[in-house]
Every structure is written in C-alpha cells, then in structure tokens.
Design a protein around this motif. Sequence first.
Motif, PDB file in Angstrom:
ATOM      1  N   ILE A  12       2.952  -9.502  -6.409  1.00  0.00           N
ATOM      2  CA  ILE A  12       2.799  -9.318  -4.963  1.00  0.00           C
ATOM      3  C   ILE A  12       4.081  -8.754  -4.368  1.00  0.00           C
ATOM      4  CG2 ILE A  12       2.514 -10.557  -2.772  1.00  0.00           C
ATOM      5  CD1 ILE A  12       0.525 -12.387  -4.239  1.00  0.00           C
ATOM      6  N   VAL A  13       5.226  -9.260  -4.813  1.00  0.00           N
ATOM      7  CA  VAL A  13       6.513  -8.745  -4.325  1.00  0.00           C
ATOM      8  C   VAL A  13       6.695  -7.282  -4.740  1.00  0.00           C
ATOM      9  CG1 VAL A  13       9.018  -8.976  -4.571  1.00  0.00           C
ATOM     10  CG2 VAL A  13       7.601 -11.001  -4.203  1.00  0.00           C
ATOM     11  N   VAL A  14       6.386  -6.947  -5.974  1.00  0.00           N
ATOM     12  CA  VAL A  14       6.507  -5.567  -6.450  1.00  0.00           C
ATOM     13  C   VAL A  14       5.579  -4.652  -5.661  1.00  0.00           C
ATOM     14  CG1 VAL A  14       6.045  -4.061  -8.424  1.00  0.00           C
ATOM     15  CG2 VAL A  14       7.341  -6.162  -8.743  1.00  0.00           C
ATOM     16  N   ALA A  15       4.363  -5.088  -5.403  1.00  0.00           N
ATOM     17  CA  ALA A  15       3.415  -4.281  -4.633  1.00  0.00           C
ATOM     18  C   ALA A  15       3.922  -4.064  -3.210  1.00  0.00           C
ATOM     19  CB  ALA A  15       2.045  -4.940  -4.622  1.00  0.00           C
ATOM     20  N   ALA A  16       4.500  -5.088  -2.596  1.00  0.00           N
ATOM     21  CA  ALA A  16       5.028  -4.954  -1.238  1.00  0.00           C
ATOM     22  C   ALA A  16       6.203  -3.980  -1.195  1.00  0.00           C
ATOM     23  CB  ALA A  16       5.444  -6.317  -0.703  1.00  0.00           C
ATOM     24  N   VAL A  17       7.084  -4.058  -2.172  1.00  0.00           N
ATOM     25  CA  VAL A  17       8.236  -3.151  -2.226  1.00  0.00           C
ATOM     26  C   VAL A  17       7.779  -1.708  -2.445  1.00  0.00           C
ATOM     27  CG1 VAL A  17      10.281  -2.555  -3.596  1.00  0.00           C
ATOM     28  CG2 VAL A  17       9.880  -4.917  -2.928  1.00  0.00           C
ATOM     29  N   LEU A  18       6.841  -1.492  -3.350  1.00  0.00           N
ATOM     30  CA  LEU A  18       6.320  -0.147  -3.590  1.00  0.00           C
ATOM     31  C   LEU A  18       5.632   0.413  -2.348  1.00  0.00           C
ATOM     32  CD1 LEU A  18       4.912  -0.336  -7.214  1.00  0.00           C
ATOM     33  CD2 LEU A  18       6.823   1.039  -6.399  1.00  0.00           C
ATOM     34  N   TYR A  19       4.873  -0.415  -1.647  1.00  0.00           N
ATOM     35  CA  TYR A  19       4.208   0.028  -0.426  1.00  0.00           C
ATOM     36  C   TYR A  19       5.231   0.469   0.616  1.00  0.00           C
ATOM     37  CZ  TYR A  19       1.673  -0.154   3.970  1.00  0.00           C
ATOM     38  OH  TYR A  19       1.153   0.159   5.193  1.00  0.00           O
ATOM     39  N   TYR A  20       6.299  -0.310   0.778  1.00  0.00           N
ATOM     40  CA  TYR A  20       7.332   0.035   1.751  1.00  0.00           C
ATOM     41  C   TYR A  20       7.981   1.368   1.414  1.00  0.00           C
ATOM     42  CZ  TYR A  20      11.666  -0.028   4.355  1.00  0.00           C
ATOM     43  OH  TYR A  20      12.716   0.325   5.166  1.00  0.00           O
ATOM     44  N   PHE A  21       8.352   1.573   0.153  1.00  0.00           N
ATOM     45  CA  PHE A  21       9.029   2.809  -0.226  1.00  0.00           C
ATOM     46  C   PHE A  21       8.101   4.013  -0.153  1.00  0.00           C
ATOM     47  CE2 PHE A  21      12.252   0.068  -2.423  1.00  0.00           C
ATOM     48  CZ  PHE A  21      13.311   0.448  -1.615  1.00  0.00           C
ATOM     49  N   LEU A  22       6.854   3.845  -0.504  1.00  0.00           N
ATOM     50  CA  LEU A  22       5.912   4.955  -0.397  1.00  0.00           C
ATOM     51  C   LEU A  22       5.626   5.302   1.057  1.00  0.00           C
ATOM     52  CD1 LEU A  22       3.399   4.175  -3.263  1.00  0.00           C
ATOM     53  CD2 LEU A  22       5.107   5.984  -3.183  1.00  0.00           C
ATOM     54  N   LYS A  23       5.567   4.297   1.906  1.00  0.00           N
ATOM     55  CA  LYS A  23       5.349   4.537   3.332  1.00  0.00           C
ATOM     56  C   LYS A  23       6.524   5.307   3.926  1.00  0.00           C
ATOM     57  CE  LYS A  23       4.801   1.881   7.536  1.00  0.00           C
ATOM     58  NZ  LYS A  23       4.718   0.531   8.081  1.00  0.00           N
ATOM     59  N   GLU A  24       7.728   4.900   3.624  1.00  0.00           N
ATOM     60  CA  GLU A  24       8.918   5.596   4.107  1.00  0.00           C
ATOM     61  C   GLU A  24       9.037   6.977   3.469  1.00  0.00           C
ATOM     62  OE1 GLU A  24      10.942   4.581   6.605  1.00  0.00           O
ATOM     63  OE2 GLU A  24       9.477   2.974   6.795  1.00  0.00           O
ATOM     64  N   GLY A  25       8.680   7.085   2.215  1.00  0.00           N
ATOM     65  CA  GLY A  25       8.744   8.370   1.520  1.00  0.00           C
ATOM     66  C   GLY A  25       7.809   9.390   2.124  1.00  0.00           C
ATOM     67  N   MET A  26       6.636   8.964   2.558  1.00  0.00           N
ATOM     68  CA  MET A  26       5.693   9.887   3.185  1.00  0.00           C
ATOM     69  C   MET A  26       6.243  10.403   4.507  1.00  0.00           C
ATOM     70  SD  MET A  26       3.328  10.606   1.220  1.00  0.00           S
ATOM     71  CE  MET A  26       2.331  11.520   2.362  1.00  0.00           C
ATOM     72  N   LYS A  27       6.938   9.560   5.248  1.00  0.00           N
ATOM     73  CA  LYS A  27       7.563  10.016   6.491  1.00  0.00           C
ATOM     74  C   LYS A  27       8.600  11.100   6.191  1.00  0.00           C
ATOM     75  CE  LYS A  27       7.087   5.702   9.040  1.00  0.00           C
ATOM     76  NZ  LYS A  27       7.815   4.579   9.645  1.00  0.00           N
ATOM     77  N   LEU A  28       9.385  10.905   5.150  1.00  0.00           N
ATOM     78  CA  LEU A  28      10.398  11.894   4.784  1.00  0.00           C
ATOM     79  C   LEU A  28       9.763  13.205   4.331  1.00  0.00           C
ATOM     80  CD1 LEU A  28      12.933   9.638   2.864  1.00  0.00           C
ATOM     81  CD2 LEU A  28      13.200  10.636   5.130  1.00  0.00           C
ATOM     82  N   VAL A  29       8.682  13.119   3.576  1.00  0.00           N
ATOM     83  CA  VAL A  29       7.995  14.326   3.110  1.00  0.00           C
ATOM     84  C   VAL A  29       7.403  15.088   4.292  1.00  0.00           C
ATOM     85  CG1 VAL A  29       5.997  15.131   1.792  1.00  0.00           C
ATOM     86  CG2 VAL A  29       7.548  13.472   0.795  1.00  0.00           C
ATOM     87  N   ILE A  30       6.786  14.387   5.222  1.00  0.00           N
ATOM     88  CA  ILE A  30       6.209  15.046   6.395  1.00  0.00           C
ATOM     89  C   ILE A  30       7.307  15.695   7.225  1.00  0.00           C
ATOM     90  CG2 ILE A  30       5.034  14.599   8.591  1.00  0.00           C
ATOM     91  CD1 ILE A  30       3.368  12.494   7.051  1.00  0.00           C
ATOM     92  N   ASN A  31       8.431  15.018   7.418  1.00  0.00           N
ATOM     93  CA  ASN A  31       9.547  15.580   8.170  1.00  0.00           C
ATOM     94  C   ASN A  31      10.099  16.827   7.486  1.00  0.00           C
ATOM     95  OD1 ASN A  31      11.468  15.743  10.202  1.00  0.00           O
ATOM     96  ND2 ASN A  31      12.892  14.413   9.134  1.00  0.00           N
ATOM     97  N   ALA A  32      10.194  16.808   6.167  1.00  0.00           N
ATOM     98  CA  ALA A  32      10.695  17.970   5.431  1.00  0.00           C
ATOM     99  C   ALA A  32       9.744  19.147   5.558  1.00  0.00           C
ATOM    100  CB  ALA A  32      10.890  17.614   3.963  1.00  0.00           C
ATOM    101  N   VAL A  33       8.453  18.908   5.454  1.00  0.00           N
ATOM    102  CA  VAL A  33       7.473  19.993   5.567  1.00  0.00           C
ATOM    103  C   VAL A  33       7.492  20.586   6.969  1.00  0.00           C
ATOM    104  CG1 VAL A  33       4.995  20.487   5.553  1.00  0.00           C
ATOM    105  CG2 VAL A  33       6.010  19.172   3.701  1.00  0.00           C
ATOM    106  N   VAL A  34       7.572  19.735   7.987  1.00  0.00           N
ATOM    107  CA  VAL A  34       7.628  20.237   9.367  1.00  0.00           C
ATOM    108  C   VAL A  34       8.896  21.060   9.576  1.00  0.00           C
ATOM    109  CG1 VAL A  34       7.863  19.514  11.778  1.00  0.00           C
ATOM    110  CG2 VAL A  34       6.167  18.433  10.317  1.00  0.00           C
ATOM    111  N   GLY A  35      10.010  20.620   9.029  1.00  0.00           N
ATOM    112  CA  GLY A  35      11.257  21.384   9.149  1.00  0.00           C
ATOM    113  C   GLY A  35      11.159  22.747   8.500  1.00  0.00           C
ATOM    114  N   LEU A  36      10.563  22.827   7.325  1.00  0.00           N
ATOM    115  CA  LEU A  36      10.415  24.114   6.648  1.00  0.00           C
ATOM    116  C   LEU A  36       9.458  25.033   7.404  1.00  0.00           C
ATOM    117  CD1 LEU A  36      10.325  22.901   2.958  1.00  0.00           C
ATOM    118  CD2 LEU A  36      12.156  24.152   4.089  1.00  0.00           C
TER     119      LEU A  36
END
Length: 87
Positions: A12-36
């Motif tokens: 459960i802890v591993v799943a929560a940590v992975l969810y947090y990083f993937l959620k933040e990672g998607m924000k970074l990917v969207i920001n990078a695509v919008v910038g390009l």
Amino acid sequence: MIETILLIVLMIVVAAVLYYFLKEGMKLVINAVVGLVVLYLINLFGLMSYIGGSDLSITWASVIICALGGVIGVVLLVVLDLVGITV
C-alpha cells in the motif's frame, strides 16, 4: 500471519508513493509539451518581430530549456532574446 500483514502494508505504501510520483510526473510532462508548443507557435507566427526581438531559433539548447522549464522556459528564452543573448 504478521508477515502477510506487513507485506500488504508495504505494498500500500509503495502504491501510494508511485501514484504521487506519476501524478507529479504527468504535470511536468504536460508543462513541457505546452512549453514546446508555445515555442513552436512563436516561431510559426513570427511573434518576436512584433515586440522588437529577433526570430527565436529552435536549437537543441532551446528545446531542452523549454522541455525542462515549460512555459517559464519559453518566457526565459524570450527575455534573453530581447536582451540580446541567444541560446
């Protein structure tokens, strides 16, 4: 029995940590695509010539800055170009 409970809690802890990083990672990917996309649109429509700057060239350095910085990276490139520093 206790090992099973500890393993479930650990998963459960591993799943929560992975969810947090993937959620933040998607924000970074969207920001990078919008910038390009913004960088491409500035060059496509020649918007830099309207505000007194030269044409922004799309180089590896500018793409990396936009990919890492997103829209803020594009603003940084525009400001640097207006000051006279090309990347």
